[in-house]
Motif scaffolding. Sequence first.
Motif, PDB file in Angstrom:
ATOM      1  N   LEU A  85       0.956  -1.096  -0.209  1.00  0.00           N
ATOM      2  CA  LEU A  85       0.258  -0.165  -0.010  1.00  0.00           C
ATOM      3  C   LEU A  85       0.820   1.003   0.086  1.00  0.00           C
ATOM      4  O   LEU A  85       1.880   1.433   0.746  1.00  0.00           O
ATOM      5  N   CYS A  86       0.701   2.144  -0.857  1.00  0.00           N
ATOM      6  CA  CYS A  86       1.778   3.150  -1.141  1.00  0.00           C
ATOM      7  C   CYS A  86       0.895   4.455  -0.694  1.00  0.00           C
ATOM      8  O   CYS A  86      -0.122   4.384  -0.396  1.00  0.00           O
ATOM      9  N   PHE A  87       1.817   5.468  -0.292  1.00  0.00           N
ATOM     10  CA  PHE A  87       1.364   6.947   0.273  1.00  0.00           C
ATOM     11  C   PHE A  87       1.721   7.835  -0.611  1.00  0.00           C
ATOM     12  O   PHE A  87       3.020   8.121  -0.872  1.00  0.00           O
ATOM     13  N   ASP A  88       0.846   8.503  -1.352  1.00  0.00           N
ATOM     14  CA  ASP A  88       1.162   9.818  -2.235  1.00  0.00           C
ATOM     15  C   ASP A  88       1.467  10.941  -1.467  1.00  0.00           C
ATOM     16  O   ASP A  88       0.728  11.324  -0.588  1.00  0.00           O
ATOM     17  N   MET A  89       2.773  11.294  -1.510  1.00  0.00           N
ATOM     18  CA  MET A  89       3.358  12.307  -0.466  1.00  0.00           C
ATOM     19  C   MET A  89       2.808  13.650  -0.982  1.00  0.00           C
ATOM     20  O   MET A  89       2.447  14.674  -0.379  1.00  0.00           O
ATOM     21  N   ASN A  90       2.442  13.802  -2.238  1.00  0.00           N
ATOM     22  CA  ASN A  90       1.718  15.109  -2.733  1.00  0.00           C
ATOM     23  C   ASN A  90       0.489  15.235  -2.481  1.00  0.00           C
ATOM     24  O   ASN A  90      -0.162  16.209  -1.958  1.00  0.00           O
ATOM     25  N   TYR A 141      -3.776   2.346  -3.675  1.00  0.00           N
ATOM     26  CA  TYR A 141      -3.696   0.847  -3.889  1.00  0.00           C
ATOM     27  C   TYR A 141      -3.632   0.633  -5.280  1.00  0.00           C
ATOM     28  O   TYR A 141      -4.414   1.004  -6.133  1.00  0.00           O
ATOM     29  N   PHE A 142      -2.728  -0.326  -5.813  1.00  0.00           N
ATOM     30  CA  PHE A 142      -2.180  -0.451  -7.204  1.00  0.00           C
ATOM     31  C   PHE A 142      -2.941  -1.936  -7.431  1.00  0.00           C
ATOM     32  O   PHE A 142      -2.344  -2.838  -7.034  1.00  0.00           O
TER      33      PHE A 142
END
Length: 81
Positions: free
Chosen positions: A53-58, A64-65
């Motif tokens: 699970l990734c976190f978009d810093m912007n 979720y991919f």
Amino acid sequence: PDTGRFNGLPVHHRTFDPDFHSNVHCAGENFVDSPRQTSNSAWRYRSCTYRNLCFDMNDREFVYFPSGEDRALHNALNRVG
């Protein structure tokens, strides 16, 4: 090297990779027949484990991919109705 930290955990920048995807596995349910009651409280009875699970810093939100299989299933379900 770490790009930064989020809640004390290391954050790494990752470039696009078509083979990279997230996974989720959830367990638990409240088994209420009414959709209104289920949608309002089901999350209280469910526990989920996420992987990649990734976190978009912007945008400051989780991303979720879906895998190719998940995308194919989603597309098939959309065609059905």
